[in-house]
Design a protein around this motif. Structure first.
Motif, short mmCIF file in Angstrom:
data_model
loop_
_atom_site.label_atom_id
_atom_site.label_comp_id
_atom_site.label_asym_id
_atom_site.label_seq_id
_atom_site.Cartn_x
_atom_site.Cartn_y
_atom_site.Cartn_z
N THR A 163 0.84 -1.19 0.00
CA THR A 163 0.00 0.00 0.00
C THR A 163 0.88 1.25 0.00
OG1 THR A 163 -0.11 0.04 2.42
CG2 THR A 163 -1.81 -1.22 1.26
N GLU A 164 0.26 2.36 -0.30
CA GLU A 164 1.00 3.63 -0.30
C GLU A 164 1.52 3.96 1.09
OE1 GLU A 164 0.29 8.34 -1.50
OE2 GLU A 164 -1.20 6.81 -2.01
N ASP A 165 0.71 3.67 2.10
CA ASP A 165 1.13 3.94 3.47
C ASP A 165 2.34 3.08 3.85
OD1 ASP A 165 0.63 5.08 6.21
OD2 ASP A 165 0.31 2.97 6.66
N ARG A 199 5.42 4.59 2.22
CA ARG A 199 5.82 5.85 2.88
C ARG A 199 6.49 5.58 4.23
NH1 ARG A 199 4.24 10.29 0.26
NH2 ARG A 199 2.42 10.16 -1.12
N ARG A 200 5.99 4.60 4.96
CA ARG A 200 6.61 4.27 6.25
C ARG A 200 8.02 3.72 6.08
NH1 ARG A 200 4.19 0.21 8.32
NH2 ARG A 200 2.24 0.00 7.18
N ASN A 254 13.95 9.22 2.74
CA ASN A 254 13.68 10.13 1.62
C ASN A 254 12.58 11.11 1.98
OD1 ASN A 254 14.45 10.82 -1.11
ND2 ASN A 254 12.47 10.04 -1.80
N ASP A 255 12.45 11.41 3.29
CA ASP A 255 11.41 12.32 3.80
C ASP A 255 10.01 11.86 3.41
OD1 ASP A 255 13.38 13.93 4.90
OD2 ASP A 255 13.58 15.14 3.09
N CYS A 256 9.82 10.54 3.34
CA CYS A 256 8.52 9.93 3.02
C CYS A 256 8.00 10.30 1.63
CB CYS A 256 7.48 10.28 4.09
SG CYS A 256 7.88 9.65 5.72
N LEU A 307 14.19 0.90 -1.71
CA LEU A 307 13.00 0.54 -0.94
C LEU A 307 13.18 -0.85 -0.38
CD1 LEU A 307 10.11 1.16 -0.01
CD2 LEU A 307 9.29 0.23 -2.18
N SER A 308 12.88 -1.01 0.91
CA SER A 308 12.99 -2.30 1.58
C SER A 308 11.62 -2.70 2.13
CB SER A 308 14.01 -2.21 2.73
OG SER A 308 14.12 -3.44 3.39
#
Length: 446
Positions: free
Chosen positions: A5-7, A10-11, A16-18, A26-27
């Motif tokens: 999901t997008e959330d 972002r978490r 990268n300041d979200c 990305l991990s």
């Protein structure tokens, strides 16, 4: 089961300041993800993508990641190499410990001309005879395979023997596909049996919350006929159910099973079921009225290894409320207590939470009582104050005197010298003095 999901992205994009559209690394490992989705739309600039230790069954929705250089899909349920032709910048691909049996599917990687490293160890295809020679001859752009450098002589030999090796690989693939089809049928049949068994258990009456909703609640006529009390029945049923669950869990882990994508999913479902069962368990507690210390003590049996930051205690004069992992536990107290004087402690051995709540208008034995001499001294001081107030002297003003002060007298008083600075009186010279000389230019003395 987890989803991308997008959330979630972002978490995991705090570095990268979200911001996800410009994300380069990305991990998303160990998130129980079953499907690859959305990443190619939201993160077009990705260069490094970690997706190891999930439940991904197919490589998809990554073809638009043109800048992707490193893709880690180790420890997943992937059975075929596909849909990576669009990753033009891919240089390293990790598919360790998956379920890839179609070794010929690696031919799709020929389009990835920059691919230098490939990991396929731990897959069924890695056990095929001629596995390494087939990969070396098929993907001539590779420099490393399973962490081992490919020598020039090794590639020449693999190319010479390629027709024979390719025939062997096809035969082994065919045998594996037949075996895999049988495993899928067996897993599907077992899944159906478990579903039918679950329906039977739900259809049978038992201790599932329908008979005894609470202690002291009215029971059906079929149960009231028995000379048993609700708390005793509940306790016995809980203990029996707990023992049965422990036996089922032990049987599940001791039962041999094949290493297949279905077995991994079954294990995850079992662990999720156990986790939900643990969340549904009620907490044991005891509420005691300590007459000796004049306080009420609540002993709440929270989980031993539960982080204390997940516990929130709220003591009110008539009730106490405890939040354990966001779930409320609330009790009405038998007497009014002092919230400000209450204390909460946790046992280091059992993990139990102990809340001590002093009663209102009661003195705890730990505090020393007030002594009589102190009271007598306070009474005597009060009597003295009252006597002083009775004999207070008041200033009186004589009405016969003028109400306004005499300015002349005030000025005359200022002429007097202080007592401590007394000096000899000054002698004013007169005209009869032979040394007196009258000078008209000198102003007269006042």
């Amino acid at each position: 089961m987890g989803r991308i999901t997008e959330d979630l992205i972002r978490r995991n994009a705090e570095h990268n300041d979200c911001v996800i559209f410009s994300l380069e690394e990305l991990s998303l490992h160990q998130q129980e993800i079953e499907r690859l989705e959305h990443i190619d739309k939201w993160c077009r600039d990705l260069k490094i993508l970690y997706l190891q230790n999930n439940l991904i069954g197919k490589i998809e929705n990554v073809s638009k990641l043109k800048k992707l250089e490193y893709l880690n899909l180790a420890l997943n349920n992937i059975e075929k190499v596909e849909n990576l032709e669009g990753c033009e910048g891919l240089t390293k691909l990790d598919l360790t410990i998956n379920f890839i049996g179609e070794l010929s599917s690696i031919k799709t990687l020929r389009h990835n001309i920059h691919l230098k490293e490939l990991f396929l160890m731990g897959n069924p295809c890695a056990d095929f005879d001629g596995y390494r020679q087939f990969v070396v001859a098929t993907l001539q752009q590779l420099k490393w395979l399973d962490g081992k450098e490919i020598e020039r002589s090794e590639r020449i030999q693999a190319l010479q023997n390629f027709p024979v090796i390719e025939q062997q690989i096809r035969e082994q693939e065919k045998a594996y596909c037949l075996k895999r089809a049988k495993d899928k049928e067996e897993a599907q049949r077992k899944l159906q049996e478990d579903a039918d068994e679950g329906k039977k258990e739900r259809s049978q009456p038992g201790f599932d919350g329908r008979w005894y909703t609470d202690i002291g609640a009215p029971l059906p006529s079929s149960v009231e006929s028995k000379d048993l009390q609700a708390p005793e029945i509940q306790e016995g049923e809980c203990n029996r159910k707990k023992v049965e669950d422990e036996e089922d869990d032990l049987e599940f882990w001791n039962k041999p099973s094949l290493f297949t994508p279905e077995s991994r999913l079954e294990t995850l479902r079992h662990m999720e079921k156990q986790r939900k069962a643990q969340e549904k368990l009620r907490l044991d507690f005891s509420l005691k009225d300590d007459e000796k210390r004049k306080q009420i003590v609540l002993d709440l049996g929270v989980y031993r290894y539960l982080d204390t930051s997940l516990i929130d205690v709220d003591v009110q004069p008539t009730y106490v409320r405890v939040l354990v992992k966001g779930k409320p536990f609330q009790l009405v107290l038998p007497a009014e207590v002092k919230p400000d004087s209450s204390s909460a402690k946790r046992s280091q051995t059992t993990g139990h939470l102990v809340i001590c709540m002093p009663k209102v208008d009661e003195v705890i034995t730990g505090c020393p009582p007030a002594s009589k001499p102190v009271a007598s001294t306070l009474d005597s001081s009060r009597e003295r104050k009252t006597e002083r107030s009775r004999h207070t002297e008041k200033l009186e003003v004589d009405p016969s005197k003028r109400s306004f002060p005499d300015v002349a007298n005030i000025v005359q008083e200022k002429k007097h010298m202080p007592r401590r600075v007394r000096s000899e009186p000054k002698i004013t010279p007169s005209e009869e003095d032979p040394d007196f000389e009258d000078n008209p230019e000198v102003p007269p003395l006042i």
